[in-house]
Every structure is written in structure tokens, then in C-alpha cells.
Enzyme design. Structure first.
Site, PDB file in Angstrom:
ATOM      1  N   HIS A  53       0.841  -1.190   0.000  1.00 54.22           N
ATOM      2  CA  HIS A  53       0.000   0.000   0.000  1.00 54.22           C
ATOM      3  C   HIS A  53       0.876   1.240   0.000  1.00 54.22           C
ATOM      4  O   HIS A  53       2.098   1.146   0.112  1.00 54.22           O
ATOM      5  CB  HIS A  53      -0.996   0.006   1.162  1.00 54.22           C
ATOM      6  CG  HIS A  53      -0.409   0.033   2.533  1.00 54.22           C
ATOM      7  ND1 HIS A  53       0.334  -1.001   3.064  1.00 54.22           N
ATOM      8  CD2 HIS A  53      -0.465   0.981   3.519  1.00 54.22           C
ATOM      9  CE1 HIS A  53       0.692  -0.702   4.305  1.00 54.22           C
ATOM     10  NE2 HIS A  53       0.232   0.490   4.600  1.00 54.22           N
ATOM     11  N   HIS A  55       1.354   3.929   1.906  1.00 55.25           N
ATOM     12  CA  HIS A  55       1.897   4.679   3.051  1.00 55.25           C
ATOM     13  C   HIS A  55       3.423   4.736   2.999  1.00 55.25           C
ATOM     14  O   HIS A  55       4.082   3.753   2.643  1.00 55.25           O
ATOM     15  CB  HIS A  55       1.428   4.057   4.360  1.00 55.25           C
ATOM     16  CG  HIS A  55      -0.018   4.313   4.649  1.00 55.25           C
ATOM     17  ND1 HIS A  55      -0.733   3.612   5.593  1.00 55.25           N
ATOM     18  CD2 HIS A  55      -0.895   5.221   4.119  1.00 55.25           C
ATOM     19  CE1 HIS A  55      -1.982   4.052   5.635  1.00 55.25           C
ATOM     20  NE2 HIS A  55      -2.101   5.023   4.746  1.00 55.25           N
ATOM     21  N   ASP A  57       5.695   4.595   5.153  1.00 56.80           N
ATOM     22  CA  ASP A  57       6.469   3.613   5.924  1.00 56.80           C
ATOM     23  C   ASP A  57       6.424   2.229   5.294  1.00 56.80           C
ATOM     24  O   ASP A  57       6.873   1.249   5.905  1.00 56.80           O
ATOM     25  CB  ASP A  57       6.010   3.575   7.392  1.00 56.80           C
ATOM     26  CG  ASP A  57       4.600   3.061   7.576  1.00 56.80           C
ATOM     27  OD1 ASP A  57       3.759   3.265   6.670  1.00 56.80           O
ATOM     28  OD2 ASP A  57       4.315   2.449   8.628  1.00 56.80           O
ATOM     29  N   HIS A  58       5.936   2.146   4.054  1.00 57.86           N
ATOM     30  CA  HIS A  58       5.984   0.894   3.300  1.00 57.86           C
ATOM     31  C   HIS A  58       6.619   1.069   1.918  1.00 57.86           C
ATOM     32  O   HIS A  58       6.971   0.067   1.292  1.00 57.86           O
ATOM     33  CB  HIS A  58       4.580   0.297   3.162  1.00 57.86           C
ATOM     34  CG  HIS A  58       4.039  -0.213   4.468  1.00 57.86           C
ATOM     35  ND1 HIS A  58       3.998  -1.553   4.781  1.00 57.86           N
ATOM     36  CD2 HIS A  58       3.575   0.440   5.552  1.00 57.86           C
ATOM     37  CE1 HIS A  58       3.506  -1.699   6.004  1.00 57.86           C
ATOM     38  NE2 HIS A  58       3.244  -0.494   6.494  1.00 57.86           N
ATOM     39  N   HIS A 110      -7.750  -1.025   5.356  1.00 55.07           N
ATOM     40  CA  HIS A 110      -6.747  -0.111   5.919  1.00 55.07           C
ATOM     41  C   HIS A 110      -6.570   1.082   4.978  1.00 55.07           C
ATOM     42  O   HIS A 110      -6.565   2.235   5.400  1.00 55.07           O
ATOM     43  CB  HIS A 110      -5.436  -0.863   6.107  1.00 55.07           C
ATOM     44  CG  HIS A 110      -4.334  -0.042   6.692  1.00 55.07           C
ATOM     45  ND1 HIS A 110      -4.363   0.453   7.976  1.00 55.07           N
ATOM     46  CD2 HIS A 110      -3.143   0.365   6.161  1.00 55.07           C
ATOM     47  CE1 HIS A 110      -3.257   1.129   8.214  1.00 55.07           C
ATOM     48  NE2 HIS A 110      -2.504   1.095   7.134  1.00 55.07           N
ATOM     49  N   ASP A 132      -0.453  -4.023   6.235  1.00 55.71           N
ATOM     50  CA  ASP A 132      -1.150  -3.576   7.437  1.00 55.71           C
ATOM     51  C   ASP A 132      -2.612  -4.008   7.435  1.00 55.71           C
ATOM     52  O   ASP A 132      -3.451  -3.363   8.080  1.00 55.71           O
ATOM     53  CB  ASP A 132      -1.060  -2.049   7.563  1.00 55.71           C
ATOM     54  CG  ASP A 132       0.335  -1.566   7.910  1.00 55.71           C
ATOM     55  OD1 ASP A 132       1.230  -2.407   8.103  1.00 55.71           O
ATOM     56  OD2 ASP A 132       0.526  -0.338   7.967  1.00 55.71           O
ATOM     57  N   HIS A 170       4.396  -4.719  10.777  1.00 56.96           N
ATOM     58  CA  HIS A 170       4.835  -4.095  12.024  1.00 56.96           C
ATOM     59  C   HIS A 170       4.957  -5.120  13.139  1.00 56.96           C
ATOM     60  O   HIS A 170       4.250  -6.142  13.145  1.00 56.96           O
ATOM     61  CB  HIS A 170       3.843  -3.008  12.467  1.00 56.96           C
ATOM     62  CG  HIS A 170       3.759  -1.847  11.546  1.00 56.96           C
ATOM     63  ND1 HIS A 170       4.558  -0.731  11.682  1.00 56.96           N
ATOM     64  CD2 HIS A 170       2.963  -1.620  10.470  1.00 56.96           C
ATOM     65  CE1 HIS A 170       4.255   0.137  10.730  1.00 56.96           C
ATOM     66  NE2 HIS A 170       3.287  -0.378   9.979  1.00 56.96           N
TER      67      HIS A 170
END
Length: 260
Positions: A53, A55, A57-58, A110, A132, A170
Site C-alpha cells: 500500500h 503509506h 512507511d511501506h 486499511h 497492514d 509491524h
């Protein structure tokens, strides 16, 4: 095959699945440095980059990886917010990378375009890279989707073979376990998983991957048909939930404000 979670940022994992030829699937690179370090020390190069996805942090590490390994194919969601040209397979589509067979599952909730990758190779247990959407003992927050979407997405993942290794984005297992234990305090499988996870974290080891079989036994978000979980939701609501989706929605809203 070697499956390795590379710690990144605060609690992210970048997943690397390597074969015996020094080729790897690199999944959700939140930053490039851990991948560079692992590749330099263990002598592998990416066969493909997989993004679940948009975001940061990915995906933030993907561009630097492509600067070093020019031409590496990138697979991800059909979403301009990824910020990179990607191959965006249709839901259920399967593609090959080296000796891996990779199936794409669209799992909104998400985010509206979240996808997961179900990876198979001969002689190995299958691997699920779920970003996530599904966490060990939990699930992702509903940033862009609704409870019905997420419940359906989790149901698709829960239907995968029980031996499937679950590789989420995570290290949330202990925090999720604290909530799960409030929902199902008498779940013996959950208590065993919690004890195991505490031992792993005390030794500074990842609690992942989990398995689909373990999540079905322990994860309350996959157990919304179980009397103890329905009962916990009913106590929270002050009445019986109307069905599995309301049970799920009640758990998700409860978890959003939960602190151990």
C-alpha cells in the site's frame, strides 16, 4: 529459501524472501539502508519489489533501491500515491518471479487500494505478505475503508492454507495480545502465543512470521463467529451485535481507543 524480517524505522519490518541463487523478493521497503546492508553482507539482489500500500512507511525506500538495482520490477496497488511506476495486477492475478508464484489479493480496509501477496514455491510453506491488513493477533486500522470491507478482506486471508506464514508490516504482537486477552481471557492458544511472544521479544527476536492457523486460534478479529468474542462485543455494546460485521466493527472501534 530464507525468509527474513529486516527491522526498520520504529517498529516496521521490511521482508526479504531469498532463494538459493542470491535473488530476493523485497517487500514494503520503508527505507533503503537495511536492505543495502543485508544485500552487502549476504550477497543478494532483488528479483522484484512488492508494495502492499501507499503509506510512506511501506514505500519510501523503493526509489533508492531502484537507483541501485535499475530495472527491478515493482508490483503494487493501482494508486498514484505510491509515487512510482508499478505493475498493478488485477485481484486474483498470478505472476512468476524466478521460481516463485505470486498471487495478488485485493484487501481494502486499511487503505482503499491495499493488496496482499500470496507466494508459493516448490517444497516450501506458502508465504503471505499482508502489509497492514492482518497483524499477528490484530488487524489494521480503518483509515480509508469500512468494517464490512475489512472483515471481507480478512476473511479472504483467513481462508488461505493454515500453514501459510503471515508476514505483516509491524511488530505489534504484544500490544495486540494485550487487547486479545481482554476479549478472550480464557483462550488457551492465545495465552501460549502471548508467552511465546514475550520470550521472543525479551530476546530481541521478531515475533513474526505467524501462521494463518495460529491466527485463527488466537486473533479475535478472525474469530467474530466465536461465542466468547461475540459475548465480549455484546458487553461492549450493551446488547447482542446484529451479526459478524457489527461484532468486528465493535472490536475495531474498541481497539482504536484501547490501552493496556
Amino acid at each position: 529459501m530464507r525468509l527474513q524480517p529486516l527491522p526498520a524505522r520504529v517498529d516496521n519490518y521490511i521482508w526479504v524472501l531469498r532463494n538459493d541463487q542470491g535473488r530476493a523478493l523485497v517487500v514494503d521497503p520503508s527505507e533503503a539502508a537495511p536492505v543495502f546492508e543485508a544485500a552487502n553482507s549476504e550477497d543478494f539482489s532483488p528479483a522484484a519489489i512488492l508494495l502492499t500500500h501507499h503509506h510512506a512507511d511501506h514505500v519510501a525506500g523503493a526509489a533508492p533501491l531502484l537507483d541501485r538495482w535499475t530495472g527491478t520490477p515493482v508490483y503494487g496497488p493501482d494508486d498514484d500515491r505510491v509515487g512510482l511506476p508499478v505493475n498493478a495486477p488485477a485481484d486474483g492475478a498470478t505472476f512468476a518471479v524466478d521460481d516463485w508464484s505470486v498471487q495478488v489479493l485485493h484487501v481494502p480496509g486499511h487503505t482503499r487500494t491495499h493488496i496482499a501477496f500470496f507466494v508459493r514455491s516448490a517444497g516450501n510453506d506458502p508465504v503471505l505478505f499482508c502489509g497492514d491488513t492482518l497483524f499477528s493477533l490484530g488487524c489494521g486500522r480503518l483509515f480509508e475503508g469500512d468494517a464490512a470491507q475489512m472483515e471481507n478482506s480478512l476473511g479472504r486471508l483467513a481462508a488461505l492454507p493454515p500453514e501459510t506464514r503471515v508476514c505483516c508490516g509491524h511488530e505489534y504482537t504484544l500490544a495486540n495480545a494485550a487487547f486479545a486477552a481482554v476479549v478472550e481471557p480464557d483462550n488457551a492458544a492465545l495465552q501460549r502465543r502471548l508467552k511465546e511472544a514475550k520470550t521472543m521479544r525479551d530476546a530481541r527476536r521478531p515475533t513474526l512470521p505467524s501462521t494463518i492457523g495460529s491466527e485463527l486460534e488466537c486473533n479475535p478479529f478472525l474469530r467474530c463467529d466465536q461465542p466468547a468474542v461475540v459475548g465480549a462485543a455484546a458487553r461492549r455494546l450493551g446488547r447482542a451485535p446484529a451479526g459478524h460485521t457489527e461484532t468486528f466493527a465493535t472490536l475495531r472501534a474498541w481497539k482504536d481507543g484501547f490501552s493496556a
